[in-house]
Design a protein around this motif. Structure first.
Motif: not given
Length: 343
Positions: A263-283
């Motif tokens: 009848a119904e299915i659901n997938m919920s949560g969070t995808f998180s990633k580490k990247v370098d911003n335009e100033f080469d600082v990891q966020i």
């Protein structure tokens, strides 16, 4: 979960009656646009020797990113239909997963030559699976790749006939496949075990990043919910995503797990990633996922991909999977799991 609202019940019943409501529900928070029609994409790849052919890596990357933004199953099916004569690995695998009669009649179950086997996707990512042909092959520039369950083989276009001798389920590269004319990369899944269990016990088949839970049984069938996330590196691309599946199996006779609409299915949560911003600082960047389907058996979602340039430095997928077999609250099940990489 507050899922017993009258409007939900009426909408679910309507979906069943019209027998075709197998699309993302209204709370698909990641649907970026309904204006972008896949048929309007100006540079569809050519079909040569039965495989999609991209003139350059940039063309492959552009199309892949476009499909991430347009990955409703109907969008992917439309894309494939627009390339006359092309049959994707996605289509072939879906036929195996759905081929058992799913008409709700407990005593009318078809048999298959693949019964007594666990059908596991060669490629977890739905978009990569779509771009590969039924033999798991694709051409990017002058390189032809064959993606099997455990290895990716790369050759020049002039040596592509070598790939025809390689099985999609090859567990290890044989001596026949080694040499200067072919490059071999092991698929990096970072999971606990590559062994597929034949057991029906939920506790015996869970791997890292996976959760399983049994659902109420029928007179002749068992049912289960499977939730999983992947962070896979195929050498020429790395992708991050999650999948929910509801499955069924006969209790006796020829048996294997097939998909089963509920009848119904659901997938919920969070995808998180580490990247370098335009100033080469990891966020750290977080994206919320909340996808619902009605009268459906599966939700698959590519959260993001790395083009092989290590733009994504680490990732974490924290997901909860939910299924309601019928409108009876007793048929409600849920499970949760986290998969991490460099986190």
């Amino acid at each position: 979960m507050k899922r017993q609202k009258v409007i939900t019940i009426l909408f679910s019943a309507l979906c069943v009656l019209i027998a075709g409501c197998d699309s993302f529900g209204t709370n698909d928070s990641l649907k970026l646009s309904t204006v972008n029609d896949i048929t309007s994409y100006p540079d569809l790849p050519k079909l040569e020797n039965g495989r999609l052919t991209f003139q350059a890596s940039a063309d492959f990357n552009t199309l892949f990113d476009h499909l991430i933004e347009n990955q409703d199953p109907s969008d992917l099916e439309e894309f494939e239909a627009n390339i006359k004569g092309f049959v994707s690995l996605r289509t072939i695998t879906n036929r195996l997963l759905y081929e058992m009669a799913d008409d709700g009649k407990e005593d009318e179950v078809g048999e298959s030559p693949l019964d007594n086997q666990e059908i596991v996707r060669i490629v977890e990512d739905p978009i990569l699976e779509l771009l590969l042909n039924q033999d798991g092959e694709i051409q990017i520039s002058d390189s032809v790749y064959k993606v099997t369950r455990d290895y990716v083989y790369g050759v020049t276009a002039e040596n592509a006939e070598i790939l025809s001798r390689i099985q999609l389920w090859s567990s290890r590269p044989s001596k026949m496949h080694t040499g200067g004319d072919i490059k071999i990369v092991k698929v990096d899944r970072s999971i606990a075990s590559e062994v597929v269990s034949k057991s029906n016990s939920i506790s015996d088949i869970q791997g890292r990043g996976e959760c399983w839970v049994s659902m109420p049984e029928g007179p002749r069938r068992r049912y289960r919910l499977k939730g999983s996330s992947w962070i896979n590196n195929w050498g020429f691309t790395r992708t991050f995503g999650s999948e929910l599946e509801v499955q069924q199996i006969k209790k006796r006779g020829f048996r294997r797990w097939y998909h089963h609409r509920v009848a119904e299915i659901n997938m919920s949560g969070t995808f998180s990633k580490k990247v370098d911003n335009e100033f080469d600082v990891q966020i750290t960047v977080h994206a919320s996922i909340d996808l619902t389907k009605y009268n459906a058996a599966e939700i698959r979602r590519t959260h993001e991909r790395d083009r092989g340039k290590d733009d994504i430095l680490g990732a974490n997928i924290d997901m909860t999977f939910y299924a309601l077999k019928t409108q009876d609250p007793a048929d409600e099940v849920t499970c949760s799991k986290t998969r991490s990489w460099n986190w």
